[in-house]
Design a protein around this motif. Structure first.
Motif, PDB file in Angstrom:
ATOM      1  N   HIS A  77       0.835  -1.200   0.000  1.00 47.83           N
ATOM      2  CA  HIS A  77       0.000   0.000   0.000  1.00 47.83           C
ATOM      3  C   HIS A  77       0.869   1.248   0.000  1.00 47.83           C
ATOM      4  O   HIS A  77       2.020   1.216   0.427  1.00 47.83           O
ATOM      5  CB  HIS A  77      -0.942   0.004   1.215  1.00 47.83           C
ATOM      6  N   SER A  78       0.278   2.338  -0.455  1.00 44.31           N
ATOM      7  CA  SER A  78       1.009   3.606  -0.545  1.00 44.31           C
ATOM      8  C   SER A  78       1.014   4.365   0.784  1.00 44.31           C
ATOM      9  O   SER A  78       1.569   5.447   0.871  1.00 44.31           O
ATOM     10  CB  SER A  78       0.389   4.479  -1.637  1.00 44.31           C
ATOM     11  N   TYR A  79       0.413   3.814   1.813  1.00 46.58           N
ATOM     12  CA  TYR A  79       0.379   4.402   3.150  1.00 46.58           C
ATOM     13  C   TYR A  79       0.964   3.382   4.120  1.00 46.58           C
ATOM     14  O   TYR A  79       1.135   2.214   3.784  1.00 46.58           O
ATOM     15  CB  TYR A  79      -1.054   4.787   3.548  1.00 46.58           C
ATOM     16  N   THR A  80       1.280   3.828   5.315  1.00 44.29           N
ATOM     17  CA  THR A  80       1.974   2.956   6.266  1.00 44.29           C
ATOM     18  C   THR A  80       1.009   2.054   7.036  1.00 44.29           C
ATOM     19  O   THR A  80      -0.194   2.317   7.116  1.00 44.29           O
ATOM     20  CB  THR A  80       2.766   3.791   7.293  1.00 44.29           C
ATOM     21  N   ARG A  81       1.560   1.022   7.620  1.00 38.86           N
ATOM     22  CA  ARG A  81       0.777   0.134   8.490  1.00 38.86           C
ATOM     23  C   ARG A  81       0.263   0.923   9.701  1.00 38.86           C
ATOM     24  O   ARG A  81      -0.830   0.690  10.182  1.00 38.86           O
ATOM     25  CB  ARG A  81       1.626  -1.042   8.972  1.00 38.86           C
ATOM     26  N   GLN A  82       1.074   1.846  10.179  1.00 41.32           N
ATOM     27  CA  GLN A  82       0.675   2.699  11.306  1.00 41.32           C
ATOM     28  C   GLN A  82      -0.575   3.493  10.952  1.00 41.32           C
ATOM     29  O   GLN A  82      -1.513   3.581  11.738  1.00 41.32           O
ATOM     30  CB  GLN A  82       1.828   3.648  11.673  1.00 41.32           C
ATOM     31  N   GLU A  83      -0.597   4.097   9.764  1.00 41.04           N
ATOM     32  CA  GLU A  83      -1.765   4.866   9.328  1.00 41.04           C
ATOM     33  C   GLU A  83      -2.994   3.965   9.192  1.00 41.04           C
ATOM     34  O   GLU A  83      -4.108   4.399   9.465  1.00 41.04           O
ATOM     35  CB  GLU A  83      -1.479   5.549   7.987  1.00 41.04           C
ATOM     36  N   ALA A  84      -2.783   2.727   8.809  1.00 41.39           N
ATOM     37  CA  ALA A  84      -3.889   1.787   8.638  1.00 41.39           C
ATOM     38  C   ALA A  84      -4.452   1.314   9.979  1.00 41.39           C
ATOM     39  O   ALA A  84      -5.661   1.351  10.194  1.00 41.39           O
ATOM     40  CB  ALA A  84      -3.423   0.575   7.837  1.00 41.39           C
ATOM     41  N   ALA A  85      -3.594   0.881  10.865  1.00 40.09           N
ATOM     42  CA  ALA A  85      -4.044   0.239  12.103  1.00 40.09           C
ATOM     43  C   ALA A  85      -4.256   1.201  13.262  1.00 40.09           C
ATOM     44  O   ALA A  85      -5.131   0.981  14.095  1.00 40.09           O
ATOM     45  CB  ALA A  85      -3.040  -0.827  12.520  1.00 40.09           C
ATOM     46  N   PHE A  86      -3.450   2.240  13.326  1.00 42.09           N
ATOM     47  CA  PHE A  86      -3.491   3.153  14.474  1.00 42.09           C
ATOM     48  C   PHE A  86      -3.526   4.610  14.010  1.00 42.09           C
ATOM     49  O   PHE A  86      -2.571   5.356  14.212  1.00 42.09           O
ATOM     50  CB  PHE A  86      -2.281   2.910  15.379  1.00 42.09           C
ATOM     51  N   PRO A  87      -4.625   5.020  13.383  1.00 41.41           N
ATOM     52  CA  PRO A  87      -4.678   6.366  12.810  1.00 41.41           C
ATOM     53  C   PRO A  87      -4.608   7.495  13.840  1.00 41.41           C
ATOM     54  O   PRO A  87      -4.182   8.589  13.506  1.00 41.41           O
ATOM     55  CB  PRO A  87      -6.003   6.390  12.060  1.00 41.41           C
ATOM     56  N   LEU A  88      -5.004   7.244  15.073  1.00 42.01           N
ATOM     57  CA  LEU A  88      -4.886   8.220  16.165  1.00 42.01           C
ATOM     58  C   LEU A  88      -4.284   7.517  17.377  1.00 42.01           C
ATOM     59  O   LEU A  88      -4.463   6.307  17.554  1.00 42.01           O
ATOM     60  CB  LEU A  88      -6.251   8.820  16.529  1.00 42.01           C
ATOM     61  N   HIS A  89      -3.618   8.281  18.240  1.00 43.88           N
ATOM     62  CA  HIS A  89      -2.915   7.681  19.379  1.00 43.88           C
ATOM     63  C   HIS A  89      -3.830   6.838  20.272  1.00 43.88           C
ATOM     64  O   HIS A  89      -3.444   5.757  20.721  1.00 43.88           O
ATOM     65  CB  HIS A  89      -2.223   8.756  20.216  1.00 43.88           C
ATOM     66  N   TYR A  90      -5.048   7.306  20.544  1.00 45.37           N
ATOM     67  CA  TYR A  90      -5.907   6.565  21.478  1.00 45.37           C
ATOM     68  C   TYR A  90      -6.189   5.137  21.006  1.00 45.37           C
ATOM     69  O   TYR A  90      -6.451   4.256  21.814  1.00 45.37           O
ATOM     70  CB  TYR A  90      -7.218   7.316  21.756  1.00 45.37           C
ATOM     71  N   VAL A  91      -6.110   4.908  19.697  1.00 42.75           N
ATOM     72  CA  VAL A  91      -6.356   3.562  19.172  1.00 42.75           C
ATOM     73  C   VAL A  91      -5.263   2.604  19.638  1.00 42.75           C
ATOM     74  O   VAL A  91      -5.529   1.420  19.873  1.00 42.75           O
ATOM     75  CB  VAL A  91      -6.460   3.579  17.631  1.00 42.75           C
ATOM     76  N   THR A  92      -4.051   3.095  19.815  1.00 47.43           N
ATOM     77  CA  THR A  92      -2.955   2.223  20.266  1.00 47.43           C
ATOM     78  C   THR A  92      -3.187   1.721  21.689  1.00 47.43           C
ATOM     79  O   THR A  92      -2.644   0.693  22.078  1.00 47.43           O
ATOM     80  CB  THR A  92      -1.595   2.955  20.225  1.00 47.43           C
ATOM     81  N   LEU A  93      -3.999   2.427  22.456  1.00 49.76           N
ATOM     82  CA  LEU A  93      -4.248   2.052  23.843  1.00 49.76           C
ATOM     83  C   LEU A  93      -5.319   0.976  23.986  1.00 49.76           C
ATOM     84  O   LEU A  93      -5.363   0.272  24.998  1.00 49.76           O
ATOM     85  CB  LEU A  93      -4.660   3.293  24.641  1.00 49.76           C
ATOM     86  N   ASN A  94      -6.184   0.856  22.992  1.00 51.71           N
ATOM     87  CA  ASN A  94      -7.279  -0.110  23.085  1.00 51.71           C
ATOM     88  C   ASN A  94      -7.768  -0.439  21.680  1.00 51.71           C
ATOM     89  O   ASN A  94      -8.838  -0.017  21.270  1.00 51.71           O
ATOM     90  CB  ASN A  94      -8.420   0.461  23.933  1.00 51.71           C
ATOM     91  N   LYS A  95      -6.974  -1.205  20.939  1.00 55.19           N
ATOM     92  CA  LYS A  95      -7.273  -1.506  19.541  1.00 55.19           C
ATOM     93  C   LYS A  95      -8.341  -2.588  19.434  1.00 55.19           C
ATOM     94  O   LYS A  95      -8.260  -3.630  20.070  1.00 55.19           O
ATOM     95  CB  LYS A  95      -5.998  -1.958  18.816  1.00 55.19           C
TER      96      LYS A  95
END
Length: 125
Positions: A77-95
């Motif tokens: 993909h032309s975007y990162t895995r980070q942009e795909a899975a964790f678009p905002l910081h709060y998502v990293t806390l409770n995905k």
């Protein structure tokens, strides 16, 4: 789903719209989190409009991203895995990982077909 919210239904009286109806049970922090997600999604749209993101291969069009897709050995993909899975910081806390990617089943939403018995079947004898 990538932002941790269940996708809204698309069956509404006004074609092409999405109805968002938070309830009184949602606290301000949750409403703020939801607003942050909507603002971020608007930024994804603007990136496409401005030519920064690819028109066909972007985080918005390919959402939601499953764990299987994000952790696969290949990432084409032309975007990162980070942009795909964790678009905002709060998502990293409770995905929340959706079990399936996008399903294109809007035909049923746009072409209502009644599968009920004919009204005569409900009449008393």
């Amino acid at each position: 789903m990538d932002y941790g919210f269940h996708a809204p239904t698309m069956s509404f009286p006004v074609p092409g719209t999405i109805m968002i109806e938070p309830t009184e049970s949602e606290d301000k922090a949750e409403l703020d989190r939801f607003c942050d997600a909507l603002i971020s999604i608007r930024e994804e749209i603007k990136a496409i409009e401005d030519g920064v993101a690819d028109v066909k291969d972007n985080a918005l069009k390919n959402a939601p991203h499953t764990q299987q897709v994000v952790t696969a050995n290949e990432w084409n993909h032309s975007y990162t895995r980070q942009e795909a899975a964790f678009p905002l910081h709060y998502v990293t806390l409770n995905k929340f990982w959706p079990s399936v990617a996008r399903v294109n089943n809007t035909v049923g939403d746009r072409n209502l077909i009644c599968t009920c018995e004919p009204t005569e079947m409900y009449a008393e004898a």
